[in-house]
Design an enzyme around this catalytic site. Structure first.
Site, PDB file in Angstrom:
ATOM      1  N   ASP A  34       7.345  -4.839 -10.067  1.00 31.65           N
ATOM      2  CA  ASP A  34       7.996  -4.653  -8.778  1.00 31.65           C
ATOM      3  C   ASP A  34       7.664  -5.862  -7.892  1.00 31.65           C
ATOM      4  O   ASP A  34       6.751  -6.648  -8.199  1.00 31.65           O
ATOM      5  CB  ASP A  34       7.495  -3.341  -8.171  1.00 31.65           C
ATOM      6  N   ASP A  36       8.048  -6.114  -3.670  1.00 32.22           N
ATOM      7  CA  ASP A  36       7.386  -5.711  -2.428  1.00 32.22           C
ATOM      8  C   ASP A  36       6.339  -4.637  -2.689  1.00 32.22           C
ATOM      9  O   ASP A  36       6.601  -3.629  -3.352  1.00 32.22           O
ATOM     10  CB  ASP A  36       8.420  -5.172  -1.427  1.00 32.22           C
ATOM     11  N   ASP A 210       4.796   0.223  -6.680  1.00 30.76           N
ATOM     12  CA  ASP A 210       4.073   0.972  -5.645  1.00 30.76           C
ATOM     13  C   ASP A 210       4.856   2.126  -5.045  1.00 30.76           C
ATOM     14  O   ASP A 210       4.284   2.968  -4.349  1.00 30.76           O
ATOM     15  CB  ASP A 210       3.691   0.019  -4.511  1.00 30.76           C
TER      16      ASP A 210
END
Length: 259
Positions: A34, A36, A210
């Protein structure tokens, strides 16, 4: 100079921490990362994010070490991430896995829904009356960020739900944001698509992320014999392992290179 400022190196004893992923990856592993909240810290203004030289060097080195078996799987527009990384030959799945940019330069991008422009115009018009609300337009979606106006979370979600219903769009919740996007596809389907093509075919996938949007990616990695790594606070997740934050991710990736 590092645009995010210098960071003291984080020293982590991975061998003694049960929840931390092993730095020695399986033979023929592939990495799906991922963006961000995983490679870069979350900030108030998504358009102001900057990738550090440390991250660029890590991604380049890992891509070389893994013979190209590395891809960024993100909610961002693929072109934005490509420009930030400044690297060729790295696979990118943007727009929550709907824009697939393969390492060989070929792409798979669905048509933009005709109703998206109307929904985006409505969001931009209504958000203008609420300071702190940011609107991010993407090729296949439009995101409403309320990180600088957390008291407007309810308003943002209600608006997005109403527009999704009336325009036939998919509602994608995330960290301090909500997005309207084209139906179909997610980070899990993107991981599966990569695993069907060289150089990812036949490899053991490892996915780091996240957000709730990363959960399909964790599930896909597990279904194909690999595992997921949740970044951030503990919560129910399909990921097998967990890292505390972005700096811990970078330390772990450096450990992978050393291993």
């Amino acid at each position: 100079m590092d645009p995010q400022g210098p960071h003291d190196p984080i020293v982590v004893d991975f061998a003694r921490a049960r929840h931390l992923p092993p730095t020695r990856l399986p033979a023929r592993a592939s990495l799906f990362l991922d963006f961000d909240g995983t490679l870069v810290d979350l900030i108030d203004r998504p358009d102001a994010v900057q990738v550090t030289d440390r991250v660029r060097a890590l991604i380049a080195a890992l891509c070389t070490r893994l013979d190209g078996r590395l891809a960024i799987v993100t909610g961002r527009e693929a072109a934005f991430v490509r420009a930030q990384l400044g690297l060729k030959g790295v696979g990118i799945a943007g727009s929550h896995g709907q824009e697939i940019h393969f390492p060989d330069g070929t792409t798979s991008i669905p048509a933009t829904p005709a109703t998206l422009a109307d929904a985006a115009a409505s969001i931009a018009r209504l958000a203008a009356a609420h300071p702190g609300i940011l609107v991010e337009r993407k090729p296949l979606g439009v995101a409403l960020h309320y990180r600088m106006a957390p008291h407007l979370e309810g308003w943002s979600r209600t608006l997005a739900e109403e527009l999704a219903d009336s325009h036939g769009l998919y509602l994608q919740p995330g960290k301090m944001m909500v997005e309207l996007r084209a139906p179909g596809g997610d980070k899990g389907s993107a991981v599966a698509r990569f695993l069907e093509t060289p150089p990812f075919a036949g490899t053991v996938p490892v996915m780091l992320g996240d957000d709730l949007t990363d959960e399909p990616g964790f599930a896909a990695a597990t279904a194909h014999g690999g595992w997921g790594v949740l970044v951030g606070a503990e919560r129910p997740s399909a990921a097998r392992y967990r890292l505390e934050g972005v700096q811990h991710v970078l330390a772990w990736l450096e450990g992978v290179l050393e291993a």
